[in-house]
Design a protein around this motif. Structure first.
Motif, PDB file in Angstrom:
ATOM      1  N   ARG A  56     -30.226  -1.909  23.365  1.00  0.00           N
ATOM      2  CA  ARG A  56     -29.834  -0.581  23.829  1.00  0.00           C
ATOM      3  C   ARG A  56     -31.032   0.139  24.462  1.00  0.00           C
ATOM      4  N   GLU A  57     -32.158   0.084  23.768  1.00  0.00           N
ATOM      5  CA  GLU A  57     -33.352   0.765  24.275  1.00  0.00           C
ATOM      6  C   GLU A  57     -33.798   0.233  25.623  1.00  0.00           C
ATOM      7  N   ASN A  58     -33.516  -1.042  25.848  1.00  0.00           N
ATOM      8  CA  ASN A  58     -33.972  -1.655  27.094  1.00  0.00           C
ATOM      9  C   ASN A  58     -32.870  -1.766  28.147  1.00  0.00           C
ATOM     10  N   GLY A  59     -31.759  -1.129  27.853  1.00  0.00           N
ATOM     11  CA  GLY A  59     -30.662  -1.090  28.827  1.00  0.00           C
ATOM     12  C   GLY A  59     -30.047  -2.464  29.077  1.00  0.00           C
ATOM     13  N   LEU A  60     -30.057  -3.340  28.067  1.00  0.00           N
ATOM     14  CA  LEU A  60     -29.494  -4.688  28.253  1.00  0.00           C
ATOM     15  C   LEU A  60     -28.097  -4.764  27.641  1.00  0.00           C
ATOM     16  N   ASP A  61     -27.191  -5.473  28.332  1.00  0.00           N
ATOM     17  CA  ASP A  61     -25.805  -5.574  27.910  1.00  0.00           C
ATOM     18  C   ASP A  61     -25.643  -6.708  26.888  1.00  0.00           C
ATOM     19  N   PRO A  62     -25.230  -6.397  25.654  1.00  0.00           N
ATOM     20  CA  PRO A  62     -25.087  -7.458  24.636  1.00  0.00           C
ATOM     21  C   PRO A  62     -24.108  -8.557  25.052  1.00  0.00           C
ATOM     22  N   LEU A  63     -23.221  -8.231  26.001  1.00  0.00           N
ATOM     23  CA  LEU A  63     -22.220  -9.229  26.393  1.00  0.00           C
ATOM     24  C   LEU A  63     -22.823 -10.489  27.009  1.00  0.00           C
ATOM     25  N   ILE A  64     -24.087 -10.390  27.497  1.00  0.00           N
ATOM     26  CA  ILE A  64     -24.675 -11.600  28.095  1.00  0.00           C
ATOM     27  C   ILE A  64     -24.733 -12.742  27.079  1.00  0.00           C
ATOM     28  N   TYR A  65     -24.814 -12.395  25.786  1.00  0.00           N
ATOM     29  CA  TYR A  65     -24.961 -13.448  24.776  1.00  0.00           C
ATOM     30  C   TYR A  65     -23.657 -14.198  24.521  1.00  0.00           C
ATOM     31  N   THR A  66     -22.565 -13.645  25.029  1.00  0.00           N
ATOM     32  CA  THR A  66     -21.293 -14.346  24.858  1.00  0.00           C
ATOM     33  C   THR A  66     -21.173 -15.478  25.885  1.00  0.00           C
ATOM     34  N   ALA A  67     -22.092 -15.511  26.865  1.00  0.00           N
ATOM     35  CA  ALA A  67     -22.013 -16.553  27.902  1.00  0.00           C
ATOM     36  C   ALA A  67     -22.531 -17.892  27.398  1.00  0.00           C
ATOM     37  N   ALA A  68     -23.177 -17.871  26.225  1.00  0.00           N
ATOM     38  CA  ALA A  68     -23.833 -19.101  25.757  1.00  0.00           C
ATOM     39  C   ALA A  68     -22.868 -20.276  25.632  1.00  0.00           C
ATOM     40  N   ASP A  69     -21.609 -20.001  25.329  1.00  0.00           N
ATOM     41  CA  ASP A  69     -20.650 -21.093  25.173  1.00  0.00           C
ATOM     42  C   ASP A  69     -20.080 -21.572  26.496  1.00  0.00           C
TER      43      ASP A  69
END
Ligand SMILES: C[S@@+](CC[C@H](N)C(=O)[O-])C[C@H]1O[C@@H](n2cnc3c(N)ncnc32)[C@H](O)[C@@H]1O
Length: 431
Positions: free
Chosen positions: A28-41
């Motif tokens: 959040r502090e770095n303005g990054l979207d957590p959804l990117i981690y769902t791409a791992a699969d």
């Protein structure tokens, strides 16, 4: 073989696993979207075929029981489904392929290496990029790998030996922010002992201080020196006032036949401390600073915390043995980010100092934050009048997003179908 198909619901559930955790706060502090981690699969796992192994492609496909999809924008790279394990395959064990993300391969390609280049890899371990550099240079030039973490650099040595590519490589355990050695040229003298030298005791005495061919069985004097270094490593990763510890060198890496004093001549303030040397030749033609970072762009690394448990993130991401600068820091802590920033800036500055005029330096991190990438680049350019950002020619067909600063690149899972990586390339201008 079953394939994991992630629905949006499953994705959100996965993201929510991180809720309330310091990591989510960090994103959040770095303005990054957590959804990117769902791409791992859904993004492929990548491999790079060792030069000359293309002929074995069908055999490799049969063994791993899936088709290898050629990465059209990067030579030698292939994608395969993320659930396929390559480590047990014969091709992997026999050293025909490397597990390496395509974005990492792009960082090496960005260097645009030529035959005969002398390359410094300042954060080399565990060594995927170093191996690719060695493969590109083949029977020419040299590669000097440096890393502050001995056990990680030892793993790099194992890789280099497994793939039999270490002939022109030398590996030093050292702090990249102060490392000061120049590249050494391959010697005519192979280091073998002549009969007359065998008969001459003083010559033998002198030769005991020169480097012979590398063997894992070290002479007594060096073992003693190594033990001393290891003992002090308990308190410090790289003990101050010690020469960098040389843990591997190949037959044509320029070390064999050198005396310790020749090896450990160093660069002082951009000049070589010995007179009479060609200063341009004594610096590196290419430098890679694949800097230590918070690894937040490395989605498979982050995904592992679902198995390991998020509570272990602090210990594993900021492993105390990796770097003293990052030890005991909290990801979400403002001071952590400042410390990481300063480490990266120092690594970049020292790598640039060791670069020859007209040479190129690639800076990369597997963090997606602006603080560890564009902010570092901006500060570095402010402090170094002779540094200029370079266009990465090879990148015109690459699936990247432009960084906030023109000429810098960002790979991310959603745009590039790779792990996250930031890449900037600099050249050193003449005075
Ligand atoms: C992102 S990893 C490098 C990955 C590597 N280039 C590869 O392709 O496998 C960063 C490395 O920097 C090393 N490191 C951290 N601080 C360092 C320092 N002050 N000097 C040299 N290496 C350092 C860490 O031990 C770690 O191995």
């Amino acid at each position: 073989m079953k394939r994991c198909v992630c629905t949006e619901e499953v994705k959100m559930e996965r993201v929510s696993l991180t809720s309330g955790h310091a990591f989510l706060e960090f994103l959040r502090e770095n303005g990054l979207d957590p959804l990117i981690y769902t791409a791992a699969d859904s993004i492929p796992r990548y491999i790079r075929l060792k030069e000359g192994s293309e002929a074995d492609l069908e055999e490799i496909e049969a063994e791993v029981e899936c088709k290898l999809e050629k990465v059209v924008w990067l030579d030698g790279f292939y994608g395969l489904p993320p659930y396929i394990k390559i480590a047990k395959s014969r091709a992997y064990r026999e050293g025909k392929l490397y597990g390496m993300d395509a974005a990492s391969g792009a960082a090496v390609s960005a260097m645009n290496l030529s035959v005969g280049d002398h390359v410094l890899d300042l954060c080399a371990a565990p060594g995927a990029k170093l191996c690719m550099i060695l493969d590109i240079l083949g029977n020419s030039g040299s590669v000097t790998g440096v890393d502050v973490a001995r056990h990680r650099l030892a793993a790099c040595r194992t890789l280099v030996q497994k793939y039999a590519i270490g002939d022109r490589c030398r590996l030093f355990v050292a702090d990249g922010t102060t490392f000061s050695l120049v590249p050494t040229r391959p010697q005519l003298n192979s280091g073998s002992i002549s009969q007359s030298e065998r008969n001459d005791e003083s010559a033998l005495e002198q030769r005991s201080e020169t480097f012979r061919e590398w063997t894992c069985r070290r002479p007594w004097k060096e073992r003693k020196r190594g033990a001393k270094v290891m003992a002090s490593a308990d308190s410090e990763l790289v003990p101050r006032n010690e020469h960098p510890e040389l843990i591997f060198y190949g037959r044509h890496s320029g070390i064999v036949g050198l005396s310790r004093s020749e090896l450990y001549r160093s660069v002082c303030n951009g000049e070589v401390s010995l007179s009479g040397y060609d200063k341009v030749k004594l610096h590196f033609s290419f430098v890679l600073v694949d800097a230590e970072c918070t690894h937040d762009g490395s989605i498979r690394h982050v995904q592992k915390f679902e198995n390991w448990g998020w509570a272990t993130l602090q210990r594993r991401v900021l492993d105390a043995e990796r770097t003293d600068s990052l030890t005991n820091l909290q990801l979400h802590d403002f001071f952590t980010q400042l410390e990481v920033f300063l480490l990266q800036l120092k690594l970049l500055t020292n790598g640039f100092r060791l670069l020859k005029v007209g040479g190129s330096l690639v800076y990369s991190t597997c963090s997606l934050t602006v603080a560890q990438n564009e902010d570092v680049v901006e500060q570095f350019l402010k402090e170094n009048a002779f540094a200029e950002l370079q266009e990465i020619d090879a990148a015109k067909d690459w699936p990247f997003r432009s960084g906030r600063i023109p000429k810098t690149l960002r790979f991310d899972p959603l745009t590039s179908r790779t792990s996250g990586l930031f890449v900037a390339k600099f050249t050193k201008l003449g005075i």
